[in-house]
Design a protein around this motif. Structure first.
Motif, PDB file in Angstrom:
ATOM      1  N   LEU A  27       0.831  -1.208   0.000  1.00 51.77           N
ATOM      2  CA  LEU A  27       0.000   0.000   0.000  1.00 51.77           C
ATOM      3  C   LEU A  27       0.861   1.252   0.000  1.00 51.77           C
ATOM      4  CD1 LEU A  27      -2.831  -0.654   2.617  1.00 51.77           C
ATOM      5  CD2 LEU A  27      -3.035  -0.508   0.145  1.00 51.77           C
ATOM      6  N   ARG A  28       1.890   1.241   0.841  1.00 53.62           N
ATOM      7  CA  ARG A  28       2.761   2.420   0.963  1.00 53.62           C
ATOM      8  C   ARG A  28       3.566   2.630  -0.321  1.00 53.62           C
ATOM      9  NH1 ARG A  28       2.157   3.676   6.462  1.00 53.62           N
ATOM     10  NH2 ARG A  28      -0.073   3.973   6.203  1.00 53.62           N
ATOM     11  N   TRP A  29       3.962   1.522  -0.967  1.00 52.82           N
ATOM     12  CA  TRP A  29       4.677   1.642  -2.228  1.00 52.82           C
ATOM     13  C   TRP A  29       3.775   2.348  -3.241  1.00 52.82           C
ATOM     14  CZ3 TRP A  29       4.829   0.442  -7.363  1.00 52.82           C
ATOM     15  CH2 TRP A  29       6.080   0.523  -7.961  1.00 52.82           C
ATOM     16  N   LEU A  30       2.510   1.911  -3.294  1.00 55.32           N
ATOM     17  CA  LEU A  30       1.551   2.550  -4.204  1.00 55.32           C
ATOM     18  C   LEU A  30       1.302   3.999  -3.799  1.00 55.32           C
ATOM     19  CD1 LEU A  30      -1.079  -0.284  -4.652  1.00 55.32           C
ATOM     20  CD2 LEU A  30       0.273   0.755  -6.462  1.00 55.32           C
ATOM     21  N   PHE A  31       1.267   4.257  -2.484  1.00 57.18           N
ATOM     22  CA  PHE A  31       1.021   5.609  -1.964  1.00 57.18           C
ATOM     23  C   PHE A  31       2.012   6.592  -2.577  1.00 57.18           C
ATOM     24  CE2 PHE A  31       1.808   8.827   1.427  1.00 57.18           C
ATOM     25  CZ  PHE A  31       0.530   9.341   1.539  1.00 57.18           C
ATOM     26  N   PHE A  32       3.290   6.175  -2.656  1.00 55.32           N
ATOM     27  CA  PHE A  32       4.295   7.057  -3.238  1.00 55.32           C
ATOM     28  C   PHE A  32       4.330   6.949  -4.762  1.00 55.32           C
ATOM     29  CE2 PHE A  32       5.731   6.576   1.122  1.00 55.32           C
ATOM     30  CZ  PHE A  32       5.930   7.890   1.454  1.00 55.32           C
ATOM     31  N   ALA A  33       4.344   5.710  -5.286  1.00 61.43           N
ATOM     32  CA  ALA A  33       4.530   5.535  -6.730  1.00 61.43           C
ATOM     33  C   ALA A  33       3.381   6.166  -7.528  1.00 61.43           C
ATOM     34  CB  ALA A  33       4.657   4.053  -7.067  1.00 61.43           C
ATOM     35  N   GLN A  34       2.171   6.155  -6.955  1.00 60.32           N
ATOM     36  CA  GLN A  34       1.027   6.701  -7.706  1.00 60.32           C
ATOM     37  C   GLN A  34       0.819   8.193  -7.481  1.00 60.32           C
ATOM     38  OE1 GLN A  34      -2.423   3.879  -7.088  1.00 60.32           O
ATOM     39  NE2 GLN A  34      -2.128   3.898  -9.294  1.00 60.32           N
ATOM     40  N   ALA A  35       1.527   8.760  -6.501  1.00 59.80           N
ATOM     41  CA  ALA A  35       1.345  10.187  -6.225  1.00 59.80           C
ATOM     42  C   ALA A  35       2.069  11.003  -7.285  1.00 59.80           C
ATOM     43  CB  ALA A  35       1.886  10.511  -4.838  1.00 59.80           C
ATOM     44  N   GLU A  36       1.364  11.955  -7.857  1.00 57.01           N
ATOM     45  CA  GLU A  36       1.941  12.770  -8.931  1.00 57.01           C
ATOM     46  C   GLU A  36       2.141  14.195  -8.439  1.00 57.01           C
ATOM     47  OE1 GLU A  36      -0.276  10.737 -12.696  1.00 57.01           O
ATOM     48  OE2 GLU A  36      -1.455  11.807 -11.204  1.00 57.01           O
ATOM     49  N   HIS A  37       3.373  14.691  -8.604  1.00 56.70           N
ATOM     50  CA  HIS A  37       3.727  16.037  -8.164  1.00 56.70           C
ATOM     51  C   HIS A  37       3.525  17.003  -9.342  1.00 56.70           C
ATOM     52  CE1 HIS A  37       6.140  19.345  -6.574  1.00 56.70           C
ATOM     53  NE2 HIS A  37       6.208  18.718  -5.419  1.00 56.70           N
ATOM     54  N   VAL A  38       2.979  18.189  -9.046  1.00 50.30           N
ATOM     55  CA  VAL A  38       2.674  19.123 -10.148  1.00 50.30           C
ATOM     56  C   VAL A  38       3.920  19.557 -10.922  1.00 50.30           C
ATOM     57  CG1 VAL A  38       0.513  20.003  -9.176  1.00 50.30           C
ATOM     58  CG2 VAL A  38       2.680  21.135  -8.608  1.00 50.30           C
ATOM     59  N   VAL A  39       5.109  19.459 -10.309  1.00 49.00           N
ATOM     60  CA  VAL A  39       6.309  19.932 -11.016  1.00 49.00           C
ATOM     61  C   VAL A  39       6.572  19.103 -12.279  1.00 49.00           C
ATOM     62  CG1 VAL A  39       8.144  18.532  -9.924  1.00 49.00           C
ATOM     63  CG2 VAL A  39       8.625  20.862 -10.630  1.00 49.00           C
ATOM     64  N   GLY A  40       6.045  17.866 -12.314  1.00 50.47           N
ATOM     65  CA  GLY A  40       6.198  17.031 -13.502  1.00 50.47           C
ATOM     66  C   GLY A  40       5.659  17.717 -14.752  1.00 50.47           C
ATOM     67  N   LEU A  41       4.672  18.604 -14.577  1.00 49.39           N
ATOM     68  CA  LEU A  41       4.057  19.285 -15.717  1.00 49.39           C
ATOM     69  C   LEU A  41       5.083  20.104 -16.502  1.00 49.39           C
ATOM     70  CD1 LEU A  41       0.772  20.498 -14.004  1.00 49.39           C
ATOM     71  CD2 LEU A  41       0.962  18.722 -15.732  1.00 49.39           C
TER      72      LEU A  41
END
Lengths: 258, 290
Positions: free
Chosen positions: B271-285
């Motif tokens: 769950l925690r792996w997904l918590f980070f891996a799926q979180a998208e930071h706006v700076v990626g834009l």
């Protein structure tokens, strides 16, 4: 303490003109040069001479292609816009309030956001909190690096007066970068922002950035490119010999081109 | 976001450790002597081990003590203070139980409140970030607290409570996924707002600022792990909640309980792996990525 000042006497910052920036990256290089040789930990590079080079920069130039919508059913030419980005020295800087050690702070006198590298534990949370990617953790020094607005130049009386501005502004060959006090409505930068419609990046993030960007000016209508075309028509029409006979023979056939 | 092992280990094990300490503080179970020693040892191993793991990703771990100073604004600082204070209080409480068979209950209650505060402040480090829309929601602290107390109940042998809390955590997790999937879009941050060029037309990243990679891309743009997100969601649901609950519903057996705990831990790590891996930071834009 990492509480933000309620107001700052000055709001020193940059105004970046997206209309004039030519994307030469001179600001990137002069920034790296000045900030590696002067205040704070140097900006390190990793594997600089390999295919996997990486390094710390306080200023980076992106390039975007913007496609305007169709105008009266006619496709419009795309525009290429060079986009320098560094710390925007936000009024409501989220990077400062998340800092657990008090290393990050916003100066009351001029609004510059700085990192006290002796207190930074390199947790990276300030970089997480910044929507603009303005902070980079130096891989060698383990501390957070960010634009200082060349705080060691702008007040430095050992430098000639014309050099007392950020290295990126001083070096820009296109005059696309401007430095000044955005709290003073009569300053050159404030007038520029008012006249050209300067805007904030990601206003919905609520960071109230000090740095402003000037939009590209509307493009002129496309000129008539084929003004010389009539003079460029092929003139060698008078073929001779076998080719000439073949040309005529083929034209004479039903459906042949005249 | 980059799913750094240090942060996954930290949130998983210190969550479980403080969850166990919470129930021990309430006197559930009311163990003393060696029994209490074993319970407290497991709890401290989780809580302190997790906290130590979290210092591995620091650039300067030797200055970590400075992180206790900015409680007025920083959730990370508050978390550090809550964790240290709770561990000290519970050490006194646990010492009384183990060495003197003495139950200083008010101290235990204070420690249990401290555990709640620690878990909550940990979750707020993530939930406060407007730059990561998926985390920026009340479901983040709710889920951290429910998971922590549920795992703690499982470890402390409060199986009825564990079943209820694991059911609640599972439901909350599904809600967090469903609502979180659309939150980046709902945040209104786009390449157009990031560049301010939306008034001209649609924006496409043409050239990045450099030929290689950089700190921002390594830290905030993690695309690889999202490929198997759906399978991992199902696996984490099965291991984290379905298997432990099924095992607890049967007749009690120490081995089955151990399997339930192991399954739950692997589930929470996923769950925690997904918590980070799926979180998208706006700076990626700015890089044309998410």
């Amino acid at each position: 303490m990492t509480e933000l000042p309620t107001s700052t006497a000055k709001k020193l910052g940059l105004v970046i003109d997206l209309d004039t920036c030519v994307g030469c990256h001179a600001c990137v290089i002069s920034c790296k040069g000045w900030n590696t040789e002067n205040y704070g930990a140097p900006l390190s590079d990793q594997n600089a001479y390999s295919g996997a080079a990486s390094g710390t920069f306080l200023n980076r130039v992106h390039s975007y292609e913007v496609q305007p919508p169709m105008l009266r059913d006619a496709p419009q030419p795309a525009q290429l816009i060079h986009f320098p980005k560094s710390c925007l020295h936000c009024e409501d800087a989220p990077c400062v309030t998340v800092c657990p050690t008090g290393a990050s702070y916003k100066r009351v006198e001029d609004g510059i956001v700085l990192v006290n590298e002796q207190d930074c534990i390199g947790c990276g949370l300030c970089a997480w909190a910044c929507p603009y990617g303005a902070r980079e953790l130096d891989a060698k020094e383990g501390v957070m690096k960010k634009c200082t607005l060349c705080v060691d130049r702008i007040y430095n009386e050992n430098l000639p007066e014309e050099d007392r501005q950020p290295a990126c502004v001083r070096t820009c060959p296109a005059g696309a970068r401007h430095f000044g006090d955005l709290a003073d409505e009569t300053s050159d930068v404030s007038i520029l922002v008012a006249e050209r419609g300067g805007f904030d990046l990601m206003p919905e993030q609520g960071t109230k950035p000090t740095n402003k960007y000037l939009p590209p000016r509307p493009k002129d209508a496309e000129p008539e490119y084929d003004i010389l075309a009539p003079y460029l028509e092929p003139i060698a029409n008078d073929s001779q010999g076998f080719v000439s006979w073949l040309d005529k023979a083929l034209s004479a056939l039903p459906g042949g081109a005249k | 976001m980059h799913p750094a092992p240090s942060v996954i280990i930290f949130t998983t094990f210190s969550g479980l450790g403080f969850g166990l300490l919470f129930w021990l503080g309430l006197g559930m179970p009311a163990a003393t002597g060696w029994d209490a020693f074993v319970f407290f040892a497991i709890a401290y191993l989780g809580a302190v081990g997790g906290l130590l793991a979290s210092t591995f990703h620091l650039g300067h771990p030797e200055r970590a003590i400075k992180a206790l100073s900015q409680w007025k604004t920083s959730w990370l600082s508050r978390e550090g203070i809550a964790a240290v204070a709770t561990l000290l209080i519970m050490a006194v409480f646990g010492g009384g139980l183990v060495l003197f068979e003495m139950r200083l209950l008010p101290l235990g209650w204070l420690g249990a409140a401290g555990c709640l505060a620690t878990i909550f402040t940990t979750s707020m480090i993530y939930a406060q970030l407007k730059t990561v829309p998926r985390w920026n929601h009340w479901s983040t602290p709710a889920l951290f607290v429910a998971l922590s107390l549920g795992g703690g109940a499982l470890l402390s042998g409060n199986f009825e409570i564990a079943i209820l809390l694991l059911l609640a955590s599972g439901a909350l997790q599904i809600f967090a996924w469903m609502s979180g999937d659309g939150r980046f879009k709902a945040s209104g941050t786009t390449m157009e707002s990031a560049t301010g060029l939306g008034h001209i037309g649609s924006v496409r990243a043409f050239e990045p600022p450099h030929t290689g990679t950089n700190y921002l891309m390594r830290e905030f743009i993690h695309v690889v792990g999202r490929k198997h997100a759906m399978q991992l969601r199902v696996i984490s649901m099965l291991l984290g909640f379905v298997v432990p609950i099924a095992l607890l519903l049967g007749s009690f057996n120490h081995w089955l309980a151990l399997i339930a705990v192991a399954s739950h831990v692997v589930g929470v790590i996923t769950l925690r792996w997904l918590f980070f891996a799926q979180a998208e930071h706006v700076v990626g834009l700015y890089y044309g990525k998410r």
